[in-house]
Scaffold this motif. Structure first.
Motif, PDB file in Angstrom:
ATOM      1  N   ILE A 354       0.860  -1.175   0.000  1.00 15.15           N
ATOM      2  CA  ILE A 354       0.000   0.000   0.000  1.00 15.15           C
ATOM      3  C   ILE A 354       0.897   1.225   0.000  1.00 15.15           C
ATOM      4  CG2 ILE A 354      -1.860   1.232   1.182  1.00 15.15           C
ATOM      5  CD1 ILE A 354      -2.616  -1.351   2.543  1.00 15.15           C
ATOM      6  N   LEU A 355       0.591   2.193  -0.842  1.00 12.54           N
ATOM      7  CA  LEU A 355       1.389   3.405  -0.884  1.00 12.54           C
ATOM      8  C   LEU A 355       1.401   4.070   0.486  1.00 12.54           C
ATOM      9  CD1 LEU A 355       0.426   5.037  -4.304  1.00 12.54           C
ATOM     10  CD2 LEU A 355       2.535   3.851  -3.718  1.00 12.54           C
ATOM     11  N   ALA A 356       2.577   4.548   0.885  1.00 13.92           N
ATOM     12  CA  ALA A 356       2.687   5.230   2.174  1.00 13.92           C
ATOM     13  C   ALA A 356       1.794   6.459   2.217  1.00 13.92           C
ATOM     14  CB  ALA A 356       4.143   5.619   2.426  1.00 13.92           C
ATOM     15  N   GLU A 357       1.615   7.118   1.047  1.00 15.83           N
ATOM     16  CA  GLU A 357       0.731   8.286   1.001  1.00 15.83           C
ATOM     17  C   GLU A 357      -0.705   7.901   1.330  1.00 15.83           C
ATOM     18  OE1 GLU A 357       2.790   7.338  -1.301  1.00 15.83           O
ATOM     19  OE2 GLU A 357       4.077   8.978  -1.996  1.00 15.83           O
ATOM     20  N   HIS A 358      -1.151   6.758   0.825  1.00 18.92           N
ATOM     21  CA  HIS A 358      -2.515   6.315   1.098  1.00 18.92           C
ATOM     22  C   HIS A 358      -2.690   5.930   2.565  1.00 18.92           C
ATOM     23  CE1 HIS A 358      -3.070   5.173  -3.445  1.00 18.92           C
ATOM     24  NE2 HIS A 358      -2.991   6.474  -3.233  1.00 18.92           N
ATOM     25  N   VAL A 359      -1.676   5.296   3.149  1.00 21.42           N
ATOM     26  CA  VAL A 359      -1.745   4.964   4.572  1.00 21.42           C
ATOM     27  C   VAL A 359      -1.849   6.239   5.404  1.00 21.42           C
ATOM     28  CG1 VAL A 359      -0.535   3.899   6.505  1.00 21.42           C
ATOM     29  CG2 VAL A 359      -0.484   2.814   4.264  1.00 21.42           C
ATOM     30  N   SER A 360      -1.063   7.255   5.050  1.00 20.82           N
ATOM     31  CA  SER A 360      -1.113   8.525   5.780  1.00 20.82           C
ATOM     32  C   SER A 360      -2.476   9.189   5.639  1.00 20.82           C
ATOM     33  CB  SER A 360      -0.018   9.462   5.269  1.00 20.82           C
ATOM     34  OG  SER A 360       1.262   8.938   5.530  1.00 20.82           O
ATOM     35  N   ALA A 361      -3.055   9.132   4.428  1.00 21.39           N
ATOM     36  CA  ALA A 361      -4.377   9.727   4.220  1.00 21.39           C
ATOM     37  C   ALA A 361      -5.431   9.025   5.069  1.00 21.39           C
ATOM     38  CB  ALA A 361      -4.750   9.667   2.741  1.00 21.39           C
ATOM     39  N   ILE A 362      -5.355   7.698   5.151  1.00 23.56           N
ATOM     40  CA  ILE A 362      -6.310   6.948   5.961  1.00 23.56           C
ATOM     41  C   ILE A 362      -6.169   7.308   7.443  1.00 23.56           C
ATOM     42  CG2 ILE A 362      -6.953   4.633   6.735  1.00 23.56           C
ATOM     43  CD1 ILE A 362      -6.140   3.624   3.955  1.00 23.56           C
ATOM     44  N   THR A 363      -4.926   7.429   7.908  1.00 31.74           N
ATOM     45  CA  THR A 363      -4.722   7.781   9.315  1.00 31.74           C
ATOM     46  C   THR A 363      -5.271   9.173   9.621  1.00 31.74           C
ATOM     47  OG1 THR A 363      -2.495   8.647   8.834  1.00 31.74           O
ATOM     48  CG2 THR A 363      -2.672   6.339   9.486  1.00 31.74           C
ATOM     49  N   MET A 364      -5.167  10.104   8.687  1.00 29.67           N
ATOM     50  CA  MET A 364      -5.682  11.447   8.924  1.00 29.67           C
ATOM     51  C   MET A 364      -7.210  11.448   8.957  1.00 29.67           C
ATOM     52  SD  MET A 364      -3.041  13.839   6.746  1.00 29.67           S
ATOM     53  CE  MET A 364      -3.412  15.303   7.701  1.00 29.67           C
ATOM     54  N   VAL A 365      -7.835  10.607   8.151  1.00 24.88           N
ATOM     55  CA  VAL A 365      -9.295  10.495   8.205  1.00 24.88           C
ATOM     56  C   VAL A 365      -9.736   9.939   9.561  1.00 24.88           C
ATOM     57  CG1 VAL A 365     -11.294   9.298   7.234  1.00 24.88           C
ATOM     58  CG2 VAL A 365      -9.575  10.283   5.713  1.00 24.88           C
ATOM     59  N   ILE A 366      -9.054   8.891  10.031  1.00 26.84           N
ATOM     60  CA  ILE A 366      -9.397   8.311  11.342  1.00 26.84           C
ATOM     61  C   ILE A 366      -9.143   9.327  12.449  1.00 26.84           C
ATOM     62  CG2 ILE A 366      -8.874   6.454  12.958  1.00 26.84           C
ATOM     63  CD1 ILE A 366      -8.122   4.703  10.609  1.00 26.84           C
ATOM     64  N   ALA A 367      -8.072  10.116  12.307  1.00 25.75           N
ATOM     65  CA  ALA A 367      -7.798  11.159  13.294  1.00 25.75           C
ATOM     66  C   ALA A 367      -8.945  12.171  13.332  1.00 25.75           C
ATOM     67  CB  ALA A 367      -6.480  11.853  12.979  1.00 25.75           C
ATOM     68  N   GLY A 368      -9.464  12.533  12.157  1.00 24.05           N
ATOM     69  CA  GLY A 368     -10.592  13.457  12.112  1.00 24.05           C
ATOM     70  C   GLY A 368     -11.827  12.892  12.781  1.00 24.05           C
ATOM     71  N   VAL A 369     -12.082  11.600  12.564  1.00 24.45           N
ATOM     72  CA  VAL A 369     -13.215  10.945  13.214  1.00 24.45           C
ATOM     73  C   VAL A 369     -13.016  10.916  14.732  1.00 24.45           C
ATOM     74  CG1 VAL A 369     -14.482   8.779  13.433  1.00 24.45           C
ATOM     75  CG2 VAL A 369     -13.757   9.573  11.176  1.00 24.45           C
ATOM     76  N   SER A 370     -11.788  10.656  15.186  1.00 28.07           N
ATOM     77  CA  SER A 370     -11.500  10.626  16.623  1.00 28.07           C
ATOM     78  C   SER A 370     -11.772  11.984  17.259  1.00 28.07           C
ATOM     79  CB  SER A 370     -10.043  10.226  16.860  1.00 28.07           C
ATOM     80  OG  SER A 370      -9.760   8.969  16.277  1.00 28.07           O
TER      81      SER A 370
END
Length: 484
Positions: A354-370
């Motif tokens: 998985i592209l590291a950029e995509h992993v970072s984008a997913i983590t930022m979405v989860i951070a927003g939900v948190s």
């Protein structure tokens, strides 16, 4: 005998490419422990907050500024650590940072007012900022194929320090007071010097008189020749063969077969030439060569605004809905556990094709939900949000170094990390200011603060998806295929 000689001669002609392992394992362990000490010392002064306020008879604003000095100065000095790492190597730079951290803690024992404490806190921040840069770079120098896993283990030391140091500070504070705590902390900080001494170079053995850092300098010559090339109207700086160099009075380079860079006659202003060389030396050309690096720095600034705001107002938010102070503090421990697990798991996440950029984008979405979960008024939901945000922030910051390496390569990683630390420092300073401004406007509405920070995370996730697209239009930096 003849076969033995042929074997030895063949080994001498082959480049020294050390296997991933061996001393590299020692380096990773030393990097993990060094990170643990640095971040443990950096995040624990909050335990001494009330002691400083009572001893120096200061208000909350003046006392809280001590932690701001610790955090911001350590980030802003990251570039200095990068420059020193490129010039003197990881071992020397780490030792210098460790010595400054040790002296800053030791001198704090004799401070008599809050302003002297600001000075010693600045010394500690500078030392930690310098010492943190070679910890990241040395792992990248020892590992290529297994770099992401090795980096995750090393960077997880930050979570270890955040979890272990505050309880130890509290225990020592009760027995020896805050001054005695800093004396003991100085002894702990001295171990940064010990761990940095283990960062021995792993480059080729140089037979020439180039010093300890000559291998890194020779390795970077090819890139420096390509980076020092801002000609007139987009033209490259010219390279001349040895024969033509003699006519121009230039010194030949026996290693590369070319002379040092010669500017085009249309652009031969010595002041401009000096400025361009300084720009390359200090790494400012990275912002022109790599648009991805520029965007990553901007995203890190934005994310750190939400990170500092989350940590700063986590306990006050819980107390505002009636949670007891002792229970509210547990949320920070839950956050630290999530952060440690996130940093450890980052290596596995980016190894799943998985592209590291995509992993970072997913983590930022989860951070927003948190952050949106923090709008609720239940302690159980606060605990879930604390763990989730700690986990994804640990993943994000760990992968951030991997993305920087992909943009600038190992040779410029020290300076690249230094610049990214500056942007993180700007976010650390801006985060509390923005959150405080929102609270003043809304009458202490924590819900509004978390909604704004959540929106920042979602915007950052969209920006992160643009990072792979910029590769097609940017000039780019010549890096090794193993850095990608």
């Amino acid at each position: 005998m003849s076969s033995t000689l042929r074997t030895r001669r063949g080994a001498e002609t082959q480049p020294d490419d050390p296997r991933e392992g061996g001393w590299g394992i020692v380096v990773v362990i030393a990097a993990h422990l060094s990170f643990a000490i640095q971040n443990g010392l950096l995040r624990s002064p909050g335990v001494l907050y009330l002691s400083w306020k009572e001893d120096f008879s200061t208000n909350d604003r003046e006392t809280a500024a001590v932690q701001s000095v610790f955090s911001s100065v350590s980030c802003f000095s990251g570039l200095l650590g990068g420059i020193l790492t490129e010039r003197f190597g990881c071992r020397v730079t780490g030792i210098v940072g460790g010595v400054l951290t040790f002296l800053g803690h030791l001198c704090t024992y004799w401070v008599t007012d809050i302003y002297q404490l600001y000075i010693t806190a600045s010394i500690i921040g500078i030392g930690i900022g310098i010492a943190s840069n070679p910890v990241v770079v040395v792992v990248a120098m020892y590992f290529k194929r297994k770099y992401k896993l090795a980096h995750a283990v090393a960077i997880s030391g930050e979570g270890t320090g955040i979890m272990a140091a505050p309880p130890l500070f509290q225990m020592v504070l009760q027995s020896f007071g805050w001054r005695g705590t800093f004396v003991i902390a100085s002894a702990v900080a001295a171990n940064i010097v010990t761990f940095s001494a283990l960062f021995r170079p792993n480059g080729t053995k140089q037979k020439s008189k180039g010093g300890l850092h000559s291998s890194q300098q020779n390795l970077a010559k090819g890139e420096q020749n390509s980076d020092d090339n801002y000609g007139h109207s987009g033209g490259l700086v010219q390279l001349e063969p040895k024969g033509q160099a003699a006519e121009h009075g230039e010194t030949p380079n026996s290693n590369m077969g070319y002379v040092s860079l010669v500017l085009d006659t249309k652009n031969a202003n010595p002041i401009l030439r000096l400025l361009k060389r300084l720009a390359v030396r200090f790494g400012f050309h990275l912002f022109v060569k790599s648009y991805r690096f520029v965007l990553l720095c901007a995203i890190q600034l934005q994310f750190n605004i939400t990170y500092i705001g989350f940590v700063l107002y986590l306990v006050p938010r819980a107390q505002s809905v009636g949670v007891a102070p002792s229970s509210a503090v547990i949320l920070l421990s839950i956050f630290g556990i999530g952060n440690l697990l996130g940093r450890l798991g980052s290596g596995l996440l980016v190894s799943w094709k998985i592209l590291a950029e995509h992993v970072s984008a997913i983590t930022m979405v989860i951070a927003g939900v948190s952050l949106l979960i923090m709008i609720s008024e239940r302690f159980s939901l606060f605990a879930i949000a604390s763990f989730l945000y700690g986990f994804v922030s640990g993943v994000y910051f760990a992968i951030g170094f991997v993305l920087i390496r992909q943009c600038v390569g190992v040779r410029k990683l020290a300076v690249g990390v230094g610049f990214s630390q500056i942007f993180l420092g700007i976010g650390a300073v801006t985060g509390p200011v923005v959150a405080g401004w929102i609270l003043d406007l809304t009458g202490d509405s924590y819900q509004t603060v978390y909604c704004v920070e959540s929106a920042i995370c979602f915007i950052g996730a969209v920006q992160m998806l643009l990072v792979p697209l910029l590769r097609r239009i940017e000039p780019g930096i010549e890096i090794s295929p193993t850095d990608v």
